[in-house]
Design a protein around this motif. Structure first.
Motif, PDB file in Angstrom:
ATOM      1  N   VAL A 501     -60.342  53.031  52.324  1.00  0.00           N
ATOM      2  CA  VAL A 501     -59.168  52.233  51.980  1.00  0.00           C
ATOM      3  C   VAL A 501     -59.573  51.137  51.003  1.00  0.00           C
ATOM      4  O   VAL A 501     -60.575  50.457  51.194  1.00  0.00           O
ATOM      5  N   ARG A 502     -58.783  50.995  49.919  1.00  0.00           N
ATOM      6  CA  ARG A 502     -58.901  49.850  49.018  1.00  0.00           C
ATOM      7  C   ARG A 502     -57.552  49.132  49.035  1.00  0.00           C
ATOM      8  O   ARG A 502     -56.499  49.753  48.995  1.00  0.00           O
ATOM      9  N   CYS A 503     -57.598  47.809  49.052  1.00  0.00           N
ATOM     10  CA  CYS A 503     -56.369  47.013  49.128  1.00  0.00           C
ATOM     11  C   CYS A 503     -56.240  46.137  47.894  1.00  0.00           C
ATOM     12  O   CYS A 503     -57.227  45.598  47.384  1.00  0.00           O
ATOM     13  N   ALA A 504     -54.969  45.981  47.434  1.00  0.00           N
ATOM     14  CA  ALA A 504     -54.666  45.149  46.276  1.00  0.00           C
ATOM     15  C   ALA A 504     -53.477  44.267  46.616  1.00  0.00           C
ATOM     16  O   ALA A 504     -52.565  44.678  47.335  1.00  0.00           O
ATOM     17  N   ALA A 505     -53.471  43.042  46.064  1.00  0.00           N
ATOM     18  CA  ALA A 505     -52.388  42.100  46.346  1.00  0.00           C
ATOM     19  C   ALA A 505     -51.348  42.058  45.241  1.00  0.00           C
ATOM     20  O   ALA A 505     -50.317  41.403  45.394  1.00  0.00           O
ATOM     21  N   SER A 506     -51.585  42.756  44.124  1.00  0.00           N
ATOM     22  CA  SER A 506     -50.650  42.738  43.007  1.00  0.00           C
ATOM     23  C   SER A 506     -50.837  43.990  42.182  1.00  0.00           C
ATOM     24  O   SER A 506     -51.779  44.767  42.405  1.00  0.00           O
ATOM     25  N   ALA A 507     -49.955  44.165  41.191  1.00  0.00           N
ATOM     26  CA  ALA A 507     -50.053  45.339  40.315  1.00  0.00           C
ATOM     27  C   ALA A 507     -51.347  45.281  39.506  1.00  0.00           C
ATOM     28  O   ALA A 507     -52.016  46.312  39.292  1.00  0.00           O
ATOM     29  N   GLY A 508     -51.713  44.061  39.037  1.00  0.00           N
ATOM     30  CA  GLY A 508     -52.937  43.933  38.249  1.00  0.00           C
ATOM     31  C   GLY A 508     -54.163  44.374  39.019  1.00  0.00           C
ATOM     32  O   GLY A 508     -55.011  45.108  38.499  1.00  0.00           O
ATOM     33  N   ALA A 510     -54.205  46.400  41.593  1.00  0.00           N
ATOM     34  CA  ALA A 510     -54.110  47.843  41.866  1.00  0.00           C
ATOM     35  C   ALA A 510     -54.589  48.655  40.664  1.00  0.00           C
ATOM     36  O   ALA A 510     -55.366  49.625  40.814  1.00  0.00           O
ATOM     37  N   PHE A 511     -54.157  48.296  39.466  1.00  0.00           N
ATOM     38  CA  PHE A 511     -54.567  49.051  38.279  1.00  0.00           C
ATOM     39  C   PHE A 511     -56.038  48.813  37.961  1.00  0.00           C
ATOM     40  O   PHE A 511     -56.712  49.700  37.416  1.00  0.00           O
ATOM     41  N   ALA A 512     -56.545  47.631  38.300  1.00  0.00           N
ATOM     42  CA  ALA A 512     -57.973  47.390  38.100  1.00  0.00           C
ATOM     43  C   ALA A 512     -58.805  48.322  38.990  1.00  0.00           C
ATOM     44  O   ALA A 512     -59.845  48.849  38.557  1.00  0.00           O
ATOM     45  N   ILE A 513     -58.326  48.533  40.232  1.00  0.00           N
ATOM     46  CA  ILE A 513     -59.028  49.455  41.136  1.00  0.00           C
ATOM     47  C   ILE A 513     -58.978  50.873  40.601  1.00  0.00           C
ATOM     48  O   ILE A 513     -59.975  51.627  40.642  1.00  0.00           O
ATOM     49  N   ILE A 514     -57.824  51.274  40.044  1.00  0.00           N
ATOM     50  CA  ILE A 514     -57.696  52.618  39.464  1.00  0.00           C
ATOM     51  C   ILE A 514     -58.612  52.760  38.260  1.00  0.00           C
ATOM     52  O   ILE A 514     -59.255  53.802  38.049  1.00  0.00           O
ATOM     53  N   ASP A 515     -58.670  51.693  37.442  1.00  0.00           N
ATOM     54  CA  ASP A 515     -59.523  51.739  36.253  1.00  0.00           C
ATOM     55  C   ASP A 515     -60.994  51.871  36.613  1.00  0.00           C
ATOM     56  O   ASP A 515     -61.803  52.376  35.807  1.00  0.00           O
ATOM     57  N   GLU A 516     -61.388  51.419  37.797  1.00  0.00           N
ATOM     58  CA  GLU A 516     -62.778  51.555  38.238  1.00  0.00           C
ATOM     59  C   GLU A 516     -63.112  52.990  38.612  1.00  0.00           C
ATOM     60  O   GLU A 516     -64.275  53.297  38.882  1.00  0.00           O
ATOM     61  N   GLY A 517     -62.104  53.864  38.662  1.00  0.00           N
ATOM     62  CA  GLY A 517     -62.356  55.262  38.985  1.00  0.00           C
ATOM     63  C   GLY A 517     -61.945  55.661  40.393  1.00  0.00           C
ATOM     64  O   GLY A 517     -62.177  56.791  40.820  1.00  0.00           O
ATOM     65  N   SER A 531     -46.793  37.570  44.393  1.00  0.00           N
ATOM     66  CA  SER A 531     -46.875  37.444  42.944  1.00  0.00           C
ATOM     67  C   SER A 531     -45.498  37.459  42.296  1.00  0.00           C
ATOM     68  O   SER A 531     -45.374  37.171  41.105  1.00  0.00           O
ATOM     69  N   GLY A 532     -44.451  37.789  43.082  1.00  0.00           N
ATOM     70  CA  GLY A 532     -43.097  37.874  42.546  1.00  0.00           C
ATOM     71  C   GLY A 532     -42.747  39.254  42.043  1.00  0.00           C
ATOM     72  O   GLY A 532     -41.607  39.497  41.620  1.00  0.00           O
ATOM     73  N   GLU A 533     -43.696  40.168  42.059  1.00  0.00           N
ATOM     74  CA  GLU A 533     -43.457  41.530  41.588  1.00  0.00           C
ATOM     75  C   GLU A 533     -42.701  42.333  42.643  1.00  0.00           C
ATOM     76  O   GLU A 533     -42.804  42.062  43.847  1.00  0.00           O
ATOM     77  N   SER A 534     -41.983  43.332  42.178  1.00  0.00           N
ATOM     78  CA  SER A 534     -41.306  44.250  43.087  1.00  0.00           C
ATOM     79  C   SER A 534     -42.266  45.362  43.464  1.00  0.00           C
ATOM     80  O   SER A 534     -42.822  46.052  42.590  1.00  0.00           O
ATOM     81  N   GLY A 535     -42.465  45.537  44.767  1.00  0.00           N
ATOM     82  CA  GLY A 535     -43.342  46.606  45.223  1.00  0.00           C
ATOM     83  C   GLY A 535     -42.867  47.976  44.777  1.00  0.00           C
ATOM     84  O   GLY A 535     -43.680  48.876  44.507  1.00  0.00           O
ATOM     85  N   PHE A 536     -41.560  48.150  44.676  1.00  0.00           N
ATOM     86  CA  PHE A 536     -41.015  49.437  44.245  1.00  0.00           C
ATOM     87  C   PHE A 536     -41.394  49.717  42.794  1.00  0.00           C
ATOM     88  O   PHE A 536     -41.759  50.848  42.436  1.00  0.00           O
ATOM     89  N   ASP A 537     -41.331  48.686  41.945  1.00  0.00           N
ATOM     90  CA  ASP A 537     -41.739  48.870  40.552  1.00  0.00           C
ATOM     91  C   ASP A 537     -43.227  49.188  40.468  1.00  0.00           C
ATOM     92  O   ASP A 537     -43.655  50.028  39.647  1.00  0.00           O
ATOM     93  N   VAL A 538     -44.029  48.528  41.324  1.00  0.00           N
ATOM     94  CA  VAL A 538     -45.464  48.803  41.336  1.00  0.00           C
ATOM     95  C   VAL A 538     -45.727  50.243  41.765  1.00  0.00           C
ATOM     96  O   VAL A 538     -46.553  50.950  41.168  1.00  0.00           O
ATOM     97  N   LEU A 539     -45.012  50.715  42.790  1.00  0.00           N
ATOM     98  CA  LEU A 539     -45.208  52.080  43.271  1.00  0.00           C
ATOM     99  C   LEU A 539     -44.850  53.092  42.183  1.00  0.00           C
ATOM    100  O   LEU A 539     -45.592  54.080  41.963  1.00  0.00           O
ATOM    101  N   LYS A 540     -43.740  52.871  41.499  1.00  0.00           N
ATOM    102  CA  LYS A 540     -43.350  53.819  40.446  1.00  0.00           C
ATOM    103  C   LYS A 540     -44.360  53.818  39.304  1.00  0.00           C
ATOM    104  O   LYS A 540     -44.674  54.880  38.732  1.00  0.00           O
ATOM    105  N   ALA A 541     -44.876  52.634  38.984  1.00  0.00           N
ATOM    106  CA  ALA A 541     -45.884  52.576  37.927  1.00  0.00           C
ATOM    107  C   ALA A 541     -47.166  53.311  38.333  1.00  0.00           C
ATOM    108  O   ALA A 541     -47.796  54.004  37.514  1.00  0.00           O
TER     109      ALA A 541
END
Length: 593
Positions: A501-508, A510-517, A531-541
């Motif tokens: 399991v890897r955990c992220a607190a924001s979209a940034g 999450a994408f940093a973890i993906i970029d690490e492979g 962070s004010g972000e919508s979790g649904f928007d993050v999930l779709k991204a």
């Protein structure tokens, strides 16, 4: 302003005084219009007696002009009543109305004084009776404003008595005596009528005040209910977070526990968390129903399959307390009409309530076809309900005295939710109970008559049953959640199943973890992020970046438009607190794709 002051002493407001003045003024308008027609027959009689007609004709013409004038005045009065305050209208118009009444009283009886000196006794007797009748008629309608009536009465009756004294003879003495007695009776009647009008006005004002107090109390209660529901809606996410984390942490501890002596205590702790979960759901369900945020989706439901999924939630609790939990149903499939979510919540609350207050024996859930209906019953051998408490058992926050003695942790919401759900689905419900022997709660659903070869209409994800042991899983999972306690619980639980399991607190992050492979097979994303972000928007991204990944929204909010939009678009939405068994079933399914 004697009249206004007197009424205020009696507790009558200016608005009530205006109402009385309206009736009095209207009566004067009518009386001025009708009196000229009273003089016409006497004018004809004088003509037949060949007496002088001039004074009588002048009197009739005078009253016709007065009738027109008072109607014009009345229109001005009505306009002033609409444009000015009640106190101002009273100060301006009450003296005028009193003067009009005084002039009217003088005018009526002046007909008796201006008549020619005819010796026809019958003529004067009939004229006396006519004037007395007019005064008596006004005694009822002018008495709301007693000052107006007294001016009218003493003016008219005084002139009448003076006219009789002017023509006094032997016969008139008797009529004079009768007039004095009749005048006294009219005046006493006027005072009694005035007291009645005052009492009526006071009662009407009290009724208006009570109605206004009720309206204000109702608005305050409705506002308090809205505030409470708004608070629960807003705080739902934060309240569910710790319950969600506790459930995961306890499941992880049970999985890692090597000391068998701790197992009973851990299971009790797990059951306590589940009880908090169910109680919390009942509170939120009641709030949703009261706020009108529940949408009814009546459809065909396999009630037997629905009941099986509900029974599975309570079987372990019943076994741990040495209680029997049985289900009785016919062999054939029973399809009913109802809302699956409301039906499920009702059955959960009924069974939970039965188990909570049953110390020995057990609970029987029965499905019985009854003609065009299906009777669903929950029997228990619990403490029962006293007769004097049965009428309040479905009220919110009410718990019988016997229930308090057994379990003081409840809040009296379960049966209230059942009642609200039944009313929303328009199904009958009720109960029968014997104190000390047990209770039977029931609901009647309409049976569906048609093709029984149909899929079961169960809520998504509600038909899974927790396995006795969890087989190891493989793979990785990305969790987007900003609560450290919750992310720690995610990691603790899923690591026991073999998942990285890897955990992220924001979209940034999450994408940093993906970029690490990091390549997960599942993504679980909370909706409300700090962070004010919508979790649904993050999930779709994340889905766009990782098209082969499965995932879902996981949130503690129950009335979020964003989550409703996600469900309408076909995304899976899981509600916190999430049952570990349900999570395991989903991860097993996703990992095998």
């Amino acid at each position: 302003m004697i009249f206004s002051q007197d009424l205020q002493k009696d507790g009558i407001s200016s608005r009530a005084q205006i109402s009385m003045l309206d009736n009095t003024f209207l009566r004067l308008v009518f009386s001025f219009s009708a009196v000229p027609f009273v003089g016409i027959p006497f004018a004809i009689w004088l003509y037949l007696l060949d007496d002088e007609l001039g004074p009588t004709i002048a009197w009739i013409i005078f009253y016709l002009f007065c009738a027109v004038a008072i109607r014009i005045w009345h229109r001005h009065y009505l306009r002033d009543s609409q444009e000015h305050e009640a106190d101002a209208v009273l100060r301006r118009w009450l003296p005028r109305v009193n003067n009009i009444a005084f002039i009217h009283g003088l005018g009526i009886s002046s007909l008796y004084a201006i008549m020619p000196q005819t010796r026809n006794f019958d003529f004067f007797l009939l004229l006396n009776i006519s004037i007395a009748a007019i005064v008596a008629a006004n005694a009822t309608h002018l008495t709301p404003v007693i000052s107006t009536f007294t001016r009218f009465f003493f003016a008219s009756w005084g002139v009448l008595i003076f006219g009789m004294l002017w023509r006094l003879n032997d016969a008139m003495v008797i009529v004079l005596m009768l007039n004095l007695l009749y005048g006294f009776a009219i005046y006493r009647h006027a005072l009694t009528s005035h007291a009645f009008f005052i009492q009526q006005a006071r009662l009407e004002e009290q009724s208006s005040r009570l109605a206004e107090q009720f309206r204000q109390a109702k608005e305050e209660a409705e506002q308090a209910l809205l505030d409470k529901n708004q608070f629960l809606t807003t705080a739902s996410h934060d309240l569910r977070q710790p319950v969600h984390a506790m459930g995961f942490l306890i499941e992880a501890i049970i999985h890692k526990n090597q000391d068998d002596t701790l197992t009973p205590q851990l299971l009790d702790l797990q059951q306590s968390v589940r009880s908090v979960h169910l109680m919390f759901n009942s509170l939120l369900d009641l709030s949703k129903i009261e706020s009108g945020n529940v949408s009814i989706a009546t459809t065909r439901v396999d009630i037997g399959a629905l009941l099986n999924s509900v029974i599975a939630l309570f079987r372990e609790e019943a076994n741990s307390r040495s209680l029997t939990l049985r289900i009785w149903r016919p062999k054939r499939r029973i399809i009913v009409m109802g809302d699956p979510l409301l039906m499920r919540q009702s059955l959960i609350n009924l069974i939970q309530n039965a188990l909570r207050y049953t110390q020995q024996g057990g609970v029987l859930v029965a499905i019985r076809p009854r003609g065009a209906e299906c009777l669903t019953e929950v029997w228990d051998t619990g403490v029962g309900i006293a007769d004097e408490e049965k009428g309040k058992i479905f009220s919110p926050y009410y718990r019988p005295e016997l229930a308090w003695k057994i379990d003081s942790a409840g809040h009296g919401l379960g049966l209230a939710v059942v009642a609200r759900c039944a009313k929303l689905m328009k199904v009958r419900y009720g109960m029968h109970s014997v104190e000390g022997k047990g209770s039977r709660f029931w609901m009647r659903f309409t049976q569906y008559v048609g093709d029984e070869n149909m899929p079961e209409s169960l809520p998504a994800g509600e038909n899974t049953i927790a396995p006795a042991r969890y087989a190891p899983l493989r793979g990785s999972c990305l969790v987007v959640d900003d609560d450290p306690l919750v992310t720690s619980a995610w990691e603790s639980l899923m690591s026991t199943w073999g998942i990285t399991v890897r955990c992220a607190a924001s979209a940034g992050e999450a994408f940093a973890i993906i970029d690490e492979g990091f390549r997960p097979f599942a993504v679980l994303c909370d909706q409300r992020l700090r962070s004010g972000e919508s979790g649904f928007d993050v999930l779709k991204a994340l889905f766009e970046r990782l098209p082969e990944v499965s995932g879902a929204m996981v949130s503690g909010e129950f009335n979020s438009p964003t989550l409703q939009e996600a469900e309408e678009e076909g995304y899976l939405v899981l509600r916190k607190p999430l049952e570990p068994a349900k999570l395991y079933a989903l991860l097993t399914q996703w990992s095998t794709r």
